[in-house]
Design a protein around this motif. Structure first.
Motif, mmCIF file in Angstrom:
data_model
loop_
_atom_site.group_PDB
_atom_site.id
_atom_site.type_symbol
_atom_site.label_atom_id
_atom_site.label_comp_id
_atom_site.label_asym_id
_atom_site.label_seq_id
_atom_site.Cartn_x
_atom_site.Cartn_y
_atom_site.Cartn_z
ATOM 1 N N ARG A 1 42.272 39.868 46.194
ATOM 2 C CA ARG A 1 41.529 40.903 46.928
ATOM 3 C C ARG A 1 41.367 40.500 48.390
ATOM 4 O O ARG A 1 41.526 41.319 49.300
ATOM 5 C CB ARG A 1 40.149 41.117 46.286
ATOM 6 C CG ARG A 1 39.429 42.366 46.801
ATOM 7 C CD ARG A 1 40.070 43.617 46.263
ATOM 8 N NE ARG A 1 39.745 44.785 47.083
ATOM 9 C CZ ARG A 1 40.208 46.002 46.851
ATOM 10 N NH1 ARG A 1 41.023 46.218 45.850
ATOM 11 N NH2 ARG A 1 39.864 47.018 47.611
ATOM 12 N N GLU B 1 34.429 46.869 39.264
ATOM 13 C CA GLU B 1 34.709 48.046 40.083
ATOM 14 C C GLU B 1 34.321 47.784 41.539
ATOM 15 O O GLU B 1 35.023 48.208 42.464
ATOM 16 C CB GLU B 1 33.955 49.257 39.534
ATOM 17 C CG GLU B 1 34.504 49.773 38.212
ATOM 18 C CD GLU B 1 33.671 50.902 37.636
ATOM 19 O OE1 GLU B 1 32.593 51.190 38.209
ATOM 20 O OE2 GLU B 1 34.089 51.494 36.622
ATOM 21 N N ASN C 1 36.905 45.675 43.215
ATOM 22 C CA ASN C 1 38.118 46.430 43.487
ATOM 23 C C ASN C 1 37.991 47.402 44.659
ATOM 24 O O ASN C 1 38.963 48.091 44.998
ATOM 25 C CB ASN C 1 38.557 47.195 42.234
ATOM 26 C CG ASN C 1 39.099 46.278 41.161
ATOM 27 O OD1 ASN C 1 39.653 45.228 41.456
ATOM 28 N ND2 ASN C 1 38.929 46.673 39.906
#
Length: 230
Positions: free
Chosen positions: A152, A99, A102
């Motif tokens: 990312r 998490e 992200n």
């Protein structure tokens, strides 16, 4: 009977110590890199070298981590590693770390190198948080984490650098960093503590500040091949 001519490669204690390149001061994000360095050194050490190598390893532990070792009876590397993991292993679960990955993105005044460092450290923590039942599954999970980290970085760097990276399609996080550093230098994006102003002029067609990209005549320039010349 002929003499035994078998060559024995002896790894020196100096070389073994050189494998432990970083100190550990209690920063959780640096724990597994430190452990990995030490594991490599002790893997090649013989029994006679391990005592000296152990002393060197302890000397590389500093700050609050060094204070935690006081009054502790530690006889070998395995005991030291177990204690370090017990004291400094990641408290977040694998899901929590995912998490966090992200949500990472490059802030306005952050360099691409800083973004890379944040993602790389989190990637290391994720890799060490894996708990796979077999090696094949672990290999697959490792590859997924590496790919997610690279994506990312590509998709959540600043817009102009992100567009450049998407065009380059780097395969690894390191490749993405190298390309991003080149583009950051080309754009000469300022990295100050001053808040961004929408009045700031910067044209990405010409890489200068005389006008904004939306006002650039280049994008509206049309060549009329059939227009007669006076």
């Amino acid at each position: 009977m002929p003499a035994d001519t078998t060559e024995v490669n002896v790894v020196t204690i100096t070389f073994l110590c050189s494998l432990i390149t970083k100190s550990f001061d209690g920063n959780r994000s640096d724990l597994y890199e430190f452990i990995s360095n030490c594991e490599s050194a002790f893997k090649f050490a013989n029994e006679r070298q391990k005592e000296a190598l152990m002393a060197f390893t302890i000397s590389k532990i500093t700050g609050s981590a060094r204070a935690q070792l006081r009054d502790k009876s530690i006889d070998n590397w395995n005991e030291l590693k177990k204690l370090l993991v017990q004291l400094y292993s990641d408290k977040k679960t694998h899901t929590q770390l995912m998490e966090e990955l992200n949500t990472i993105k490059q802030s306005l005044n952050e360099s691409v190198l800083s973004l890379y460092t944040r993602i790389d450290k989190l990637r290391t923590r994720l890799l060490h948080s894996l708990n796979c039942p077999n090696e094949a599954q672990r290999i697959g999970q490792v590859q997924i984490i590496k790919e997610l980290s690279t994506q990312r970085f590509i998709l959540h760097s600043l817009p102009d650098i992100s567009r450049f990276l998407r065009g380059k399609e780097p395969r690894t996080l390191s490749d993405a960093l190298n390309s991003a550093l080149e583009e950051e230098k080309a754009l000469q994006i300022p990295r100050s503590n001053k808040p961004f102003s929408h009045q700031t002029k910067l044209c990405y067609n010409y890489k200068n500040r005389s006008h904004n990209t939306r006002d650039c005549y280049k994008k509206n320039q049309t060549v009329h091949f059939n227009k007669p010349v006076n």
